[in-house]
Design a protein around this motif. Structure first.
Motif, PDB file in Angstrom:
ATOM      1  N   SER A   1      -2.757  -8.352 -16.536  1.00 54.54           N
ATOM      2  CA  SER A   1      -2.380  -7.013 -16.981  1.00 54.54           C
ATOM      3  C   SER A   1      -3.027  -5.940 -16.104  1.00 54.54           C
ATOM      4  CB  SER A   1      -2.798  -6.815 -18.444  1.00 54.54           C
ATOM      5  OG  SER A   1      -2.500  -5.510 -18.889  1.00 54.54           O
ATOM      6  N   TYR A   2      -4.279  -6.160 -15.742  1.00 54.18           N
ATOM      7  CA  TYR A   2      -4.956  -5.203 -14.866  1.00 54.18           C
ATOM      8  C   TYR A   2      -4.270  -5.123 -13.514  1.00 54.18           C
ATOM      9  CZ  TYR A   2      -8.306  -3.267 -11.591  1.00 54.18           C
ATOM     10  OH  TYR A   2      -8.881  -2.522 -10.597  1.00 54.18           O
ATOM     11  N   GLU A   3      -3.917  -6.258 -12.951  1.00 55.07           N
ATOM     12  CA  GLU A   3      -3.305  -6.277 -11.613  1.00 55.07           C
ATOM     13  C   GLU A   3      -1.975  -5.521 -11.591  1.00 55.07           C
ATOM     14  OE1 GLU A   3      -4.449  -7.043  -8.854  1.00 55.07           O
ATOM     15  OE2 GLU A   3      -6.019  -8.531  -9.077  1.00 55.07           O
ATOM     16  N   VAL A   4      -1.120  -5.733 -12.589  1.00 54.88           N
ATOM     17  CA  VAL A   4       0.169  -5.045 -12.574  1.00 54.88           C
ATOM     18  C   VAL A   4       0.035  -3.595 -13.021  1.00 54.88           C
ATOM     19  CG1 VAL A   4       1.504  -7.156 -12.851  1.00 54.88           C
ATOM     20  CG2 VAL A   4       0.814  -5.866 -14.881  1.00 54.88           C
ATOM     21  N   GLY A   5      -1.039  -3.279 -13.752  1.00 52.64           N
ATOM     22  CA  GLY A   5      -1.232  -1.917 -14.222  1.00 52.64           C
ATOM     23  C   GLY A   5      -1.824  -0.975 -13.197  1.00 52.64           C
ATOM     24  N   ARG A   6      -2.380  -1.512 -12.116  1.00 56.93           N
ATOM     25  CA  ARG A   6      -3.040  -0.646 -11.134  1.00 56.93           C
ATOM     26  C   ARG A   6      -2.214  -0.435  -9.869  1.00 56.93           C
ATOM     27  NH1 ARG A   6      -6.763  -3.230  -7.037  1.00 56.93           N
ATOM     28  NH2 ARG A   6      -6.017  -5.364  -6.769  1.00 56.93           N
ATOM     29  N   LEU A   7      -0.966  -0.877  -9.879  1.00 58.04           N
ATOM     30  CA  LEU A   7      -0.194  -0.856  -8.643  1.00 58.04           C
ATOM     31  C   LEU A   7      -0.016   0.544  -8.082  1.00 58.04           C
ATOM     32  CD1 LEU A   7       2.530  -3.595  -9.214  1.00 58.04           C
ATOM     33  CD2 LEU A   7       0.586  -3.644  -7.658  1.00 58.04           C
ATOM     34  N   ARG A   8       0.195   1.521  -8.947  1.00 54.70           N
ATOM     35  CA  ARG A   8       0.392   2.881  -8.429  1.00 54.70           C
ATOM     36  C   ARG A   8      -0.802   3.334  -7.598  1.00 54.70           C
ATOM     37  NH1 ARG A   8       3.395   8.090 -10.666  1.00 54.70           N
ATOM     38  NH2 ARG A   8       2.309   9.690  -9.447  1.00 54.70           N
ATOM     39  N   GLU A   9      -1.995   2.880  -7.957  1.00 53.52           N
ATOM     40  CA  GLU A   9      -3.198   3.318  -7.246  1.00 53.52           C
ATOM     41  C   GLU A   9      -3.368   2.629  -5.894  1.00 53.52           C
ATOM     42  OE1 GLU A   9      -3.429   2.814 -10.879  1.00 53.52           O
ATOM     43  OE2 GLU A   9      -2.863   4.905 -10.540  1.00 53.52           O
ATOM     44  N   ILE A  10      -2.714   1.508  -5.683  1.00 56.67           N
ATOM     45  CA  ILE A  10      -2.981   0.760  -4.459  1.00 56.67           C
ATOM     46  C   ILE A  10      -1.794   0.699  -3.500  1.00 56.67           C
ATOM     47  CG2 ILE A  10      -4.730  -0.648  -5.605  1.00 56.67           C
ATOM     48  CD1 ILE A  10      -2.704  -2.939  -5.680  1.00 56.67           C
TER      49      ILE A  10
ATOM     50  N   ILE B   1       7.129   0.050  -2.587  1.00 56.70           N
ATOM     51  CA  ILE B   1       6.215  -1.072  -2.370  1.00 56.70           C
ATOM     52  C   ILE B   1       5.736  -1.620  -3.709  1.00 56.70           C
ATOM     53  CG2 ILE B   1       4.026  -1.776  -1.331  1.00 56.70           C
ATOM     54  CD1 ILE B   1       4.492   0.378   0.796  1.00 56.70           C
ATOM     55  N   GLY B   2       5.507  -0.718  -4.658  1.00 58.22           N
ATOM     56  CA  GLY B   2       5.142  -1.161  -5.990  1.00 58.22           C
ATOM     57  C   GLY B   2       6.243  -1.990  -6.634  1.00 58.22           C
ATOM     58  N   GLU B   3       7.494  -1.588  -6.420  1.00 63.07           N
ATOM     59  CA  GLU B   3       8.629  -2.356  -6.948  1.00 63.07           C
ATOM     60  C   GLU B   3       8.643  -3.775  -6.363  1.00 63.07           C
ATOM     61  OE1 GLU B   3      11.066  -1.580  -9.072  1.00 63.07           O
ATOM     62  OE2 GLU B   3      11.388   0.588  -9.086  1.00 63.07           O
TER      63      GLU B   3
ATOM     64  N   ALA C   1       7.419 -11.200 -18.427  1.00 61.80           N
ATOM     65  CA  ALA C   1       8.364 -10.528 -17.530  1.00 61.80           C
ATOM     66  C   ALA C   1       8.682  -9.126 -18.033  1.00 61.80           C
ATOM     67  CB  ALA C   1       9.640 -11.360 -17.410  1.00 61.80           C
ATOM     68  N   ASP C   2       8.792  -8.955 -19.350  1.00 62.68           N
ATOM     69  CA  ASP C   2       9.045  -7.636 -19.916  1.00 62.68           C
ATOM     70  C   ASP C   2       7.867  -6.696 -19.673  1.00 62.68           C
ATOM     71  OD1 ASP C   2      11.524  -8.429 -20.795  1.00 62.68           O
ATOM     72  OD2 ASP C   2      10.920  -8.704 -22.892  1.00 62.68           O
ATOM     73  N   LEU C   3       6.649  -7.243 -19.725  1.00 62.14           N
ATOM     74  CA  LEU C   3       5.469  -6.430 -19.421  1.00 62.14           C
ATOM     75  C   LEU C   3       5.532  -5.919 -17.985  1.00 62.14           C
ATOM     76  CD1 LEU C   3       1.800  -7.301 -20.359  1.00 62.14           C
ATOM     77  CD2 LEU C   3       2.357  -6.394 -18.118  1.00 62.14           C
ATOM     78  N   VAL C   4       5.883  -6.807 -17.077  1.00 62.12           N
ATOM     79  CA  VAL C   4       6.013  -6.411 -15.667  1.00 62.12           C
ATOM     80  C   VAL C   4       7.078  -5.329 -15.519  1.00 62.12           C
ATOM     81  CG1 VAL C   4       6.700  -7.204 -13.378  1.00 62.12           C
ATOM     82  CG2 VAL C   4       5.184  -8.614 -14.780  1.00 62.12           C
ATOM     83  N   GLU C   5       8.223  -5.512 -16.161  1.00 60.51           N
ATOM     84  CA  GLU C   5       9.308  -4.542 -16.056  1.00 60.51           C
ATOM     85  C   GLU C   5       8.889  -3.188 -16.606  1.00 60.51           C
ATOM     86  OE1 GLU C   5      12.881  -2.834 -15.128  1.00 60.51           O
ATOM     87  OE2 GLU C   5      12.045  -4.764 -14.481  1.00 60.51           O
ATOM     88  N   ALA C   6       8.160  -3.170 -17.717  1.00 55.20           N
ATOM     89  CA  ALA C   6       7.722  -1.904 -18.300  1.00 55.20           C
ATOM     90  C   ALA C   6       6.822  -1.126 -17.346  1.00 55.20           C
ATOM     91  CB  ALA C   6       6.990  -2.163 -19.621  1.00 55.20           C
ATOM     92  N   ARG C   7       6.083  -1.833 -16.503  1.00 54.33           N
ATOM     93  CA  ARG C   7       5.160  -1.168 -15.578  1.00 54.33           C
ATOM     94  C   ARG C   7       5.878  -0.427 -14.449  1.00 54.33           C
ATOM     95  NH1 ARG C   7       0.279   0.249 -17.371  1.00 54.33           N
ATOM     96  NH2 ARG C   7      -0.775  -1.459 -18.452  1.00 54.33           N
ATOM     97  N   ARG C   8       7.189  -0.605 -14.330  1.00 54.80           N
ATOM     98  CA  ARG C   8       7.930   0.194 -13.354  1.00 54.80           C
ATOM     99  C   ARG C   8       7.788   1.684 -13.650  1.00 54.80           C
ATOM    100  NH1 ARG C   8      12.951   0.295 -13.519  1.00 54.80           N
ATOM    101  NH2 ARG C   8      13.370   0.719 -11.345  1.00 54.80           N
ATOM    102  N   PHE C   9       7.682   2.030 -14.924  1.00 57.47           N
ATOM    103  CA  PHE C   9       7.546   3.444 -15.304  1.00 57.47           C
ATOM    104  C   PHE C   9       6.337   4.078 -14.635  1.00 57.47           C
ATOM    105  CE2 PHE C   9       6.071   6.925 -17.953  1.00 57.47           C
ATOM    106  CZ  PHE C   9       7.235   7.639 -18.200  1.00 57.47           C
TER     107      PHE C   9
ATOM    108  N   LEU D   1       5.142   3.757 -11.767  1.00 57.60           N
ATOM    109  CA  LEU D   1       5.269   4.037 -10.331  1.00 57.60           C
ATOM    110  C   LEU D   1       5.870   5.406 -10.048  1.00 57.60           C
ATOM    111  CD1 LEU D   1       6.656   0.558  -9.191  1.00 57.60           C
ATOM    112  CD2 LEU D   1       4.283   1.349  -9.093  1.00 57.60           C
ATOM    113  N   TYR D   2       6.458   6.030 -11.052  1.00 56.76           N
ATOM    114  CA  TYR D   2       7.198   7.277 -10.838  1.00 56.76           C
ATOM    115  C   TYR D   2       6.638   8.396 -11.713  1.00 56.76           C
ATOM    116  CZ  TYR D   2      10.406   4.013  -8.618  1.00 56.76           C
ATOM    117  OH  TYR D   2      10.944   3.044  -7.806  1.00 56.76           O
TER     118      TYR D   2
END
Length: 284
Positions: free
Chosen positions: A44-53, A59-61, A103-111, A113-114
């Motif tokens: 959860s931490y790894e997919v939640g921090r993508l915007r920062e890295i 690239i986040g997508e 997979a749904d958790l990953v998809e929700a994290r798209r929000f 990025l924007y």
């Protein structure tokens, strides 16, 4: 130490260093289940921090797509080379966790990025459900040794309470990058503007909207606690992080609270004391 043992150890170190409150809460989980819950939290931490890295959303997508494919078993060799995905996939297999929830958790994290506004309270609770309630539910399955312990409503309310309170805590950080998780319908109902909230501009209208949202958090928290005792004793410690929500909300209700400047960060000793006093704890 085997490669898999090293992967689980990596997950624990990651959570301990980057999300210490969750790590402390896992100390109440029995040792056989604890590494697997920590693997969930590390993921959860790894997919939640993508915007920062990442330098741009595209690239986040791509990275999120990688996680979706890894969860679905399409990148086995690559996943085995990543300690977090290696531990996560082993946990999924060990407890037969529903891959769709991950997979749904990953998809929700798209929000994340924007800079799109959160349209409504219903959308916010859906986001919290897929990113946080699902973690509670999956951790509960782990602590029930792969069985569904029931109490889906507990996980749903717990995730909304914990995640919504966390998003309210993060207002200064989100405003600094022009992002707003406050639901547009709640802001509008109270006479506040999404644009002003995203820019970090306080107002009486915004204060009223935040008061309404804190009330919603408290109702979710109360609903989760009301049914927590019905869960198996080994599962109840999964919900220990809820002990921190009251601390955060109380700090937000001080008279000198400024939503865009006040950092809601109670001292470590107070957080640990709240966790220790949490009624469902079972220290091991």
């Amino acid at each position: 130490m085997s490669d898999l043992d090293s992967a689980y150890a990596h997950c624990e170190t990651l959570v301990r260093d980057m999300d210490r409150d969750r790590w402390l809460a896992t100390l109440f989980i029995k040792p056989p289940w604890r590494p697997h819950v920590l693997a969930l939290y590390a993921f959860s931490y790894e997919v939640g921090r993508l915007r920062e890295i990442v330098s741009e959303p595209r690239i986040g997508e791509i990275r999120l797509q990688w996680w979706r494919e890894a969860i679905e078993g399409e990148r086995q060799s690559e996943a085995e080379a990543n300690p977090v995905s290696q531990a996560l996939l082993a946990t999924i297999a060990r407890f037969n966790l529903p891959r769709r929830a991950l997979a749904d958790l990953v998809e929700a994290r798209r929000f994340d990025l924007y800079d799109d506004p959160m349209p409504s309270l219903n959308d916010l609770e859906g986001y919290c459900g897929e990113t946080c309630s699902s973690l509670f539910r999956l951790a509960a399955i782990i602590c029930a040794d792969g069985r569904d312990p029931g109490g889906g409503d507990v996980a749903g309310h717990a995730g909304c309470a914990y995640a919504m309170a966390g998003l309210l805590r993060a207002l200064p950080w989100h405003a600094s990058r022009g992002q707003c998780y406050l639901p547009a319908d709640v802001l509008s109902r109270n006479g506040a503007l999404v644009e002003a909230a995203a820019a970090g501009v306080s107002s009486p209208a915004l204060a009223n909207a935040l008061w309404e949202l804190r009330g919603r958090v408290r109702r979710h928290l109360q609903a989760a606690r009301a049914t927590l005792a019905a869960l198996p004793a080994d599962v109840q410690p999964v919900f220990a992080p809820l002990a921190l929500v009251d601390l955060w909300l109380n700090a937000m209700e001080r008279r000198d609270y400024d939503p865009f400047r006040t950092l809601i960060d109670p001292p470590q000793w107070r957080r640990q004391w709240a966790l220790w006093r949490w009624p469902g704890r079972q220290p091991h």
